[in-house]
Design a protein around this motif. Structure first.
Motif: not given
Lengths: 350, 350
Positions: A285-290, A293-301, A303-307, A344-349
DNA sequence: ATTATTTCCGTTACCGTGCACGGAATTCAA
DNA sequence: TTGAATTCCGTGCACGGTAACGGAAATAAT
């Protein structure tokens, strides 16, 4: 690098045998100066390498620089909330040097509210405006008014085909679709992908997703021409509809494991996806909305492509400030900014 | 948001029946004020919400703010060249508001040159210092001197275990190794990976690669415990050595298709890799040097993990400026910044 | 040649703070 | 109670630039 200069307006006044009043007149070329004096002053400025003292100038001019930002309402968890937080950041960093920022919001589905916000903004008499063009016609009206008043403006997120703007900061949309396809497939052959789309009314004039989809489809065409592309439409505000639409689709196509959305709402799929987990599924998906990003952390998503709307806002504001304070044109007009790949591996920062 | 305030020192002088001189004294609490007056002034400041005019202040104080940056030489194509370009950018954006930046360089393998650069820097009497700690002992000496003179300083890239610094901006190293492993394997099982390392002398005190390697190895251990990890050492300045080292390794292990380096020099492998192409090979490296990005474009390198030395520099400079101008402490001390994933599909916009 | 216009330019009063200087008010010593 | 020493505080200039005001010089009109 930077010198410890101290050449003042008085230095060049003395050098030319004129007074600082005259020098000031040529500096802001507001006339009432003879050719000869003008030339002499210009020469002295060159030779001594005079540069005006911003502090003194701003102090005397008695103004803070005021930059207005005109963007859609930052509903909680929405894309524009990110931009709004960027405003706060930018404010933090530039108010230190006397730049004030005013933030005007409008309902992105309501032209009338855009008109009103524009009007209020113009009333504030800003020295520069940052805006996201949502309604083509109204945007034109506004930019004309701005040009008339000599107020410079920058676009972020997307831009119209006009030409009077000072700068544009945004993502390369077509390429982001391309990148998205690469991340979705992971470079491996894929037999079918599902594109989830939002059935929206025709209010919005500029829709970033069409270019993204174009890039995505071109990538697929070029690399996996045999891949089937399915589309499912959902109502963004109706969880039940989302659920039933997805259920219906996956009942027919249980083998499809690649899911993508081109707007910032991938988080809408999370409830369904979590109830029907599949470790092999890949979701982009797109954009690093909270929520995303939660979905990324939980593994549901996957990859996110963010601007960085916040960075876009910051740069636009800085550009305008620079222009307002020293009248400096930016070197580039259009700034296509980087696309961030979040896992999931770089979303924290982020 | 921001008000159109105009409360000056005179307003609060009148309000208290005192003079601006006295008000000024309490503002910079430099004594010579009675308890009673002090209290009255403080109260008035609170009530009127007085905020000093930065322009007037800076103008009167007569100084520009000067920030010194002390980092290793920016050899062409090196990591520090990126940082240097960040300085230029930052300069561009902040000189507009009266901040001057001076850049001091030293040979990162020569302590003596570091000492000299430090001395020159101190002579410039900056109001703030941005530095990358390379030599532990010397860094301590320098920071002590800075503290003595009351000059605030920020670290970028890495940081020592001391505590007197204002802020730190850098990448989370351990996590970057973790991320790297995930990108290298792509989430698929891998039987063996090759780590290419640089045999370097013991001059450098802080080596970011050890933490990265630790993160990498932990990921592998957790996810693919059976994967074999090989190490090959090369001499960075000797192309022939690189070639022969890699040739020797791949002669023994032609099946190894995963290659990684933890410093910024992945580009050193390009000549060999291009002479022995393998479409199935996966190569991951760090930092968006031009040479690395070229390798990414050509497909020789699969993924780069980048940080933004330029952004780190900018933020550090802004933090110092903020502190110097308004004496404001940053809210966070340590700033771990995002890690960028660069692929051939988004490299163009970095 | 005189007056009326322009054109050009110097003077001056700010803008809001910082800071040195000196004087008034207060306290101390005698 | 005086004089000296402190403590406190007001005044005034400086910082570099802006812009209004009015006057001198140059040109035009009478």
């Amino acid at each position: 690098m930077a010198a410890t200069e101290k050449i003042t307006i008085m230095d060049i006044a003395r050098r030319t045998g004129l007074s600082k009043g005259t020098v000031d007149r040529v500096l802001h070329n507001r006339g009432e100066v003879s050719k000869k004096s003008y030339a002499k002053v210009m020469e002295a400025i060159q030779e001594l390498g005079y540069e005006p003292n911003v502090f003194a100038s701003l102090l005397a001019k008695g103004g803070k620089v005021l930059v207005a930002v005109l963007i859609p309402e930052s509903e909680h968890g929405s894309f524009w909330e990110l931009a709004a937080s960027g405003i706060a950041q930018a404010a933090e960093s530039v108010t230190a040097v006397g730049i004030d920022i005013v933030h005007f919001e409008y309902d992105q589905y309501d032209i009338e509210s855009f008109r009103k916000a524009s009007a209020r903004m113009l009333d504030a008499h800003p020295s520069g405006v940052v805006m996201a063009p949502m309604f083509q016609g109204e945007t034109e009206v506004l930019t004309e008014a701005l040009q008339e008043q000599g107020i410079p403006y920058c676009f972020i997120d997307s831009k119209p085909d006009t030409n009077g703007y000072l700068s544009y900061f945004g993502m390369p949309l077509y390429k982001s679709g391309y990148l998205c396809a690469d991340q979705l497939t992971g470079g491996h052959d894929v037999s079918a992908v599902l594109i989830v789309r939002i059935r929206r009314d025709r209010f919005r004039q500029s829709d970033p997703t069409v270019n993204r989809r174009a890039g995505f489809l071109d990538y697929m065409m070029e690399n996996y021409p045999d891949c089937r592309i399915d589309n499912v439409f959902i109502q963004p505000n109706d969880p039940d509809d989302i659920d039933s639409a997805l259920s219906a689709y996956f009942r027919l196509h249980p083998d499809v494991r690649h899911v993508v959305m081109f707007n910032s709402r991938i988080h809408l799929l999370v409830p369904y996806l979590e109830r029907h987990p599949d470790p092999e599924r890949r979701v982009v998906g797109f954009d690093n909305l909270k929520a995303n990003m939660d979905a990324l952390r939980s593994g549901t998503v996957s990859v996110l492509i963010g601007q960085r709307p916040d960075e876009q806002v910051r740069l636009a504001i800085e550009t305008l400030a620079e222009y307002a304070i020293r009248g400096k044109q930016p070197q580039k007009k259009d700034h296509f900014m980087h696309m961030d790949i979040l896992t999931p591996f770089n979303v924290e920062d982020y």
